[in-house]
Motif scaffolding. Structure first.
Motif, PDB file in Angstrom:
ATOM      1  N   GLN A   1       0.805  -1.222   0.000  1.00  0.00           N
ATOM      2  CA  GLN A   1       0.000   0.000   0.000  1.00  0.00           C
ATOM      3  C   GLN A   1       0.838   1.272   0.000  1.00  0.00           C
ATOM      4  O   GLN A   1       0.494   2.247  -0.654  1.00  0.00           O
ATOM      5  CB  GLN A   1      -0.954  -0.011   1.199  1.00  0.00           C
ATOM      6  CG  GLN A   1      -2.137  -0.930   0.991  1.00  0.00           C
ATOM      7  CD  GLN A   1      -2.946  -1.126   2.247  1.00  0.00           C
ATOM      8  OE1 GLN A   1      -2.674  -0.532   3.284  1.00  0.00           O
ATOM      9  NE2 GLN A   1      -3.961  -1.971   2.175  1.00  0.00           N
TER      10      GLN A   1
ATOM     11  N   ASP B   1      -9.820  -7.989  -1.715  1.00  0.00           N
ATOM     12  CA  ASP B   1     -10.658  -7.102  -2.504  1.00  0.00           C
ATOM     13  C   ASP B   1     -10.439  -7.383  -3.980  1.00  0.00           C
ATOM     14  O   ASP B   1      -9.338  -7.703  -4.403  1.00  0.00           O
ATOM     15  CB  ASP B   1     -10.355  -5.639  -2.184  1.00  0.00           C
ATOM     16  CG  ASP B   1      -8.959  -5.225  -2.602  1.00  0.00           C
ATOM     17  OD1 ASP B   1      -8.091  -5.201  -1.731  1.00  0.00           O
ATOM     18  OD2 ASP B   1      -8.755  -4.936  -3.791  1.00  0.00           O
ATOM     19  N   GLY B   2     -11.476  -7.282  -4.744  1.00  0.00           N
ATOM     20  CA  GLY B   2     -11.371  -7.548  -6.170  1.00  0.00           C
ATOM     21  C   GLY B   2     -11.296  -9.035  -6.465  1.00  0.00           C
ATOM     22  O   GLY B   2     -11.308  -9.860  -5.547  1.00  0.00           O
ATOM     23  N   PRO B   3     -11.197  -9.393  -7.756  1.00  0.00           N
ATOM     24  CA  PRO B   3     -11.128 -10.798  -8.144  1.00  0.00           C
ATOM     25  C   PRO B   3      -9.876 -11.440  -7.556  1.00  0.00           C
ATOM     26  O   PRO B   3      -8.786 -10.906  -7.689  1.00  0.00           O
ATOM     27  CB  PRO B   3     -11.016 -10.739  -9.677  1.00  0.00           C
ATOM     28  CG  PRO B   3     -11.440  -9.368 -10.064  1.00  0.00           C
ATOM     29  CD  PRO B   3     -11.135  -8.487  -8.906  1.00  0.00           C
ATOM     30  N   ALA B   4     -10.041 -12.562  -6.895  1.00  0.00           N
ATOM     31  CA  ALA B   4      -8.901 -13.218  -6.266  1.00  0.00           C
ATOM     32  C   ALA B   4      -9.053 -14.731  -6.324  1.00  0.00           C
ATOM     33  O   ALA B   4     -10.173 -15.258  -6.361  1.00  0.00           O
ATOM     34  CB  ALA B   4      -8.758 -12.767  -4.813  1.00  0.00           C
ATOM     35  N   VAL B   5      -7.924 -15.417  -6.329  1.00  0.00           N
ATOM     36  CA  VAL B   5      -7.917 -16.870  -6.254  1.00  0.00           C
ATOM     37  C   VAL B   5      -8.060 -17.257  -4.788  1.00  0.00           C
ATOM     38  O   VAL B   5      -7.495 -16.593  -3.909  1.00  0.00           O
ATOM     39  CB  VAL B   5      -6.606 -17.429  -6.835  1.00  0.00           C
ATOM     40  CG1 VAL B   5      -6.560 -18.944  -6.701  1.00  0.00           C
ATOM     41  CG2 VAL B   5      -6.445 -17.015  -8.291  1.00  0.00           C
TER      42      VAL B   5
ATOM     43  N   VAL C   1      -2.524 -22.855  -8.699  1.00  0.00           N
ATOM     44  CA  VAL C   1      -2.825 -22.024  -9.871  1.00  0.00           C
ATOM     45  C   VAL C   1      -1.548 -21.386 -10.398  1.00  0.00           C
ATOM     46  O   VAL C   1      -1.247 -21.443 -11.592  1.00  0.00           O
ATOM     47  CB  VAL C   1      -3.871 -20.935  -9.519  1.00  0.00           C
ATOM     48  CG1 VAL C   1      -3.982 -19.919 -10.651  1.00  0.00           C
ATOM     49  CG2 VAL C   1      -5.227 -21.567  -9.234  1.00  0.00           C
TER      50      VAL C   1
ATOM     51  N   TYR D   1      -1.243 -10.623  -3.536  1.00  0.00           N
ATOM     52  CA  TYR D   1      -1.822  -9.411  -2.962  1.00  0.00           C
ATOM     53  C   TYR D   1      -3.341  -9.496  -2.958  1.00  0.00           C
ATOM     54  O   TYR D   1      -3.982  -9.252  -1.943  1.00  0.00           O
ATOM     55  CB  TYR D   1      -1.357  -8.174  -3.740  1.00  0.00           C
ATOM     56  CG  TYR D   1      -1.978  -6.903  -3.228  1.00  0.00           C
ATOM     57  CD1 TYR D   1      -1.447  -6.243  -2.127  1.00  0.00           C
ATOM     58  CD2 TYR D   1      -3.129  -6.383  -3.815  1.00  0.00           C
ATOM     59  CE1 TYR D   1      -2.027  -5.089  -1.628  1.00  0.00           C
ATOM     60  CE2 TYR D   1      -3.723  -5.233  -3.330  1.00  0.00           C
ATOM     61  CZ  TYR D   1      -3.160  -4.590  -2.247  1.00  0.00           C
ATOM     62  OH  TYR D   1      -3.756  -3.461  -1.752  1.00  0.00           O
TER      63      TYR D   1
ATOM     64  N   SER E   1       6.056 -11.187 -11.239  1.00  0.00           N
ATOM     65  CA  SER E   1       5.056 -10.132 -11.135  1.00  0.00           C
ATOM     66  C   SER E   1       3.672 -10.719 -10.905  1.00  0.00           C
ATOM     67  O   SER E   1       2.898 -10.223 -10.084  1.00  0.00           O
ATOM     68  CB  SER E   1       5.040  -9.287 -12.410  1.00  0.00           C
ATOM     69  OG  SER E   1       6.291  -8.653 -12.584  1.00  0.00           O
ATOM     70  N   MET E   2       3.386 -11.770 -11.653  1.00  0.00           N
ATOM     71  CA  MET E   2       2.094 -12.431 -11.484  1.00  0.00           C
ATOM     72  C   MET E   2       1.907 -12.895 -10.043  1.00  0.00           C
ATOM     73  O   MET E   2       0.883 -12.618  -9.417  1.00  0.00           O
ATOM     74  CB  MET E   2       1.970 -13.625 -12.426  1.00  0.00           C
ATOM     75  CG  MET E   2       0.728 -14.462 -12.189  1.00  0.00           C
ATOM     76  SD  MET E   2       0.607 -15.852 -13.321  1.00  0.00           S
ATOM     77  CE  MET E   2       1.938 -16.902 -12.730  1.00  0.00           C
TER      78      MET E   2
ATOM     79  N   GLU F   1       3.269 -11.861  -7.314  1.00  0.00           N
ATOM     80  CA  GLU F   1       3.105 -10.741  -6.391  1.00  0.00           C
ATOM     81  C   GLU F   1       1.672 -10.228  -6.406  1.00  0.00           C
ATOM     82  O   GLU F   1       1.029 -10.077  -5.376  1.00  0.00           O
ATOM     83  CB  GLU F   1       4.069  -9.608  -6.777  1.00  0.00           C
ATOM     84  CG  GLU F   1       3.972  -8.426  -5.844  1.00  0.00           C
ATOM     85  CD  GLU F   1       4.812  -7.245  -6.329  1.00  0.00           C
ATOM     86  OE1 GLU F   1       5.910  -7.472  -6.855  1.00  0.00           O
ATOM     87  OE2 GLU F   1       4.351  -6.107  -6.168  1.00  0.00           O
ATOM     88  N   ARG F   2       1.172  -9.968  -7.604  1.00  0.00           N
ATOM     89  CA  ARG F   2      -0.169  -9.392  -7.711  1.00  0.00           C
ATOM     90  C   ARG F   2      -1.256 -10.373  -7.273  1.00  0.00           C
ATOM     91  O   ARG F   2      -2.234  -9.985  -6.640  1.00  0.00           O
ATOM     92  CB  ARG F   2      -0.405  -8.933  -9.156  1.00  0.00           C
ATOM     93  CG  ARG F   2      -1.738  -8.265  -9.399  1.00  0.00           C
ATOM     94  CD  ARG F   2      -1.834  -6.964  -8.632  1.00  0.00           C
ATOM     95  NE  ARG F   2      -3.130  -6.311  -8.846  1.00  0.00           N
ATOM     96  CZ  ARG F   2      -4.173  -6.456  -8.043  1.00  0.00           C
ATOM     97  NH1 ARG F   2      -4.093  -7.233  -6.986  1.00  0.00           N
ATOM     98  NH2 ARG F   2      -5.291  -5.812  -8.289  1.00  0.00           N
ATOM     99  N   VAL F   3      -1.081 -11.630  -7.621  1.00  0.00           N
ATOM    100  CA  VAL F   3      -2.094 -12.628  -7.255  1.00  0.00           C
ATOM    101  C   VAL F   3      -2.125 -12.813  -5.738  1.00  0.00           C
ATOM    102  O   VAL F   3      -3.192 -12.875  -5.126  1.00  0.00           O
ATOM    103  CB  VAL F   3      -1.826 -13.962  -7.973  1.00  0.00           C
ATOM    104  CG1 VAL F   3      -2.671 -15.085  -7.365  1.00  0.00           C
ATOM    105  CG2 VAL F   3      -2.119 -13.822  -9.462  1.00  0.00           C
TER     106      VAL F   3
ATOM    107  N   ASP G   1      -6.195 -22.568  -3.134  1.00  0.00           N
ATOM    108  CA  ASP G   1      -5.828 -22.991  -4.490  1.00  0.00           C
ATOM    109  C   ASP G   1      -4.648 -22.230  -5.079  1.00  0.00           C
ATOM    110  O   ASP G   1      -4.116 -22.619  -6.115  1.00  0.00           O
ATOM    111  CB  ASP G   1      -7.023 -22.782  -5.435  1.00  0.00           C
ATOM    112  CG  ASP G   1      -8.256 -23.528  -4.960  1.00  0.00           C
ATOM    113  OD1 ASP G   1      -8.082 -24.600  -4.350  1.00  0.00           O
ATOM    114  OD2 ASP G   1      -9.375 -23.032  -5.189  1.00  0.00           O
TER     115      ASP G   1
END
Lengths: 226, 226
Positions: A126, A190-194, A202, A184, A177-178, A180-182, A198
């Motif tokens: 943040q 918040d937002g679409p998340a796995v 993934v 997070y 990068s993927m 890190e963002r996933v 899982d």
DNA sequence: AGCTTAATCGACAGGGTGTTGAGCGGGTGT
DNA sequence: ACACCCGCTCAACACCCTGTCGATTAAGCT
């Protein structure tokens, strides 16, 4: 202006004098207070006064131990990245034995480390936008991991287990990068998340297909699956 | 408390009365000032006073047009996401004709849209950590894109072009997350990043291998490469 | 005892945000 | 033509948070 983190110096975090002085306890009290408050509210909603009072000192005294609120977070982040580095140690050396199992192990260990300190990691993500120091430290850490993965990809290609394709560094950057963002999104919720349960599998699947073009890479030097 | 964005209402952004009143010009002047200043410094270093003076009004008057600094950014973000949505329109329908070309087209269009408004996108990424409203809007937008990609993956699997594997939604989340983070690093230029010239092809490669297990997916219904 | 240094805090300066209340000017209705 | 609402404007205020200065105490060394 941008150097000091603790009054005594950064890296090995040796306290101020020899034996445990009163100041050491204050310093760890501030750190502990920060971690505790981070479990309750966002970093931006915690004032220096909160940290100071939580540690039983006044606001000006806080500045004796840390130059800013961000420096506290930086110290916390240092610990987490050290733990992550330690957790990843040695996994790369045994990749060829069983690529799928060992890539999974690598991702799973990072997941466990970040998940165990999700409040700190979330807070860093943040403030990374607003704090150059956090940004710099995170970039440094990421660079290490990118390089390690890049080297592993090149080794797998050299032994014929992985096909050529993208420059290994670009691929490593994309995959890191993927992750890190996933992570997070999964931890922040918040937002679409796995789903947390899982997420390792993934990520692993995308890593394996991107590196090997298959989810079941060969285990011995240039041997097919039996 | 969290609703209003412009005094007249959000979506179709109709001004206040009928004909272009003085207030409309002020409002667009604020927006223009924000975009201009964003090209020079970070969002956090821009005060409401800067925005107001840039638009030729006083600070209290600013509050007549926007409830906060963040609301200005939110309006800017609205425009960008609308443009991105429009740019993506129709690409999914023609996927089967030539999957590689059309996935590339999709990624390239997003890249162009974000790249054309990188200051706004970067600012949003930075305040997403501290502003719930930005977080909510971004989550909404992302959810739309995740769903669209998920549907496209399922269609490709149904026609036999893509093999089964991860749940399509999880895969879609992972790939969209990767793009977001990779673009951020590329545009921000801090930390490990893919060169701007290569980023579309790098992302495309990971998308194709993750979805099809190959970088050259078949073009007609369940036909192999000739 | 005298000196130094770690540690502490009251009080101040500065800068940002959001609110209040008063004022001004141009349409509109009667 | 007059009153009146309403879009629009801003000086002034209250508040919160950050960072700094200078005085003060407590502990250790010589």
């Amino acid at each position: 202006m941008t150097t000091a983190r603790t009054p005594a110096g950064a890296a090995p975090s040796r306290g101020r004098r020899a034996g445990r002085s009163a100041g050491d306890e204050r310093e760890t009290a501030i750190l502990a207070t920060a971690e505790r408050l981070l479990r309750q509210r966002a970093f931006g909603d915690i004032s220096i006064d909160d940290l100071a009072r939580g540690a039983g000192i006044s606001r000006p005294t806080f500045y004796f131990y840390f130059p800013s609120k961000d420096a506290v977070l930086l110290t916390l982040l240092d610990r987490v990245t050290e733990e992550a580095d330690a957790a990843a140690g040695g996994v790369f050396d045994r990749l060829a034995e069983d690529p799928r199992a060992h890539w999974r192990e690598l991702i799973a260990r990072f997941h466990a480390t970040f998940g165990g300190h999700r409040d700190v990691v979330l807070a860093c993500a943040q403030v990374r936008g607003t704090n150059a120091e956090v940004r710099r430290l995170w970039a440094e850490v990421l660079e290490r991991w990118v390089r390690a993965v890049q080297a592993a990809i090149e080794t797998e290609r050299a032994r014929g287990a992985a096909p050529d394709g993208l420059p290994a560094r670009d691929l490593s950057i994309a995959l890191n990068s993927m992750n890190e963002r996933v992570w997070y999104a999964t931890f922040a919720g918040d937002g679409p998340a796995v789903a947390e349960r899982d997420v390792v599998d993934v990520l692993l699947d995308v890593w394996l297909t991107a590196i090997y073009r298959t989810t079941t890479p060969p285990v011995m030097p240039s041997a097919g699956t039996p």
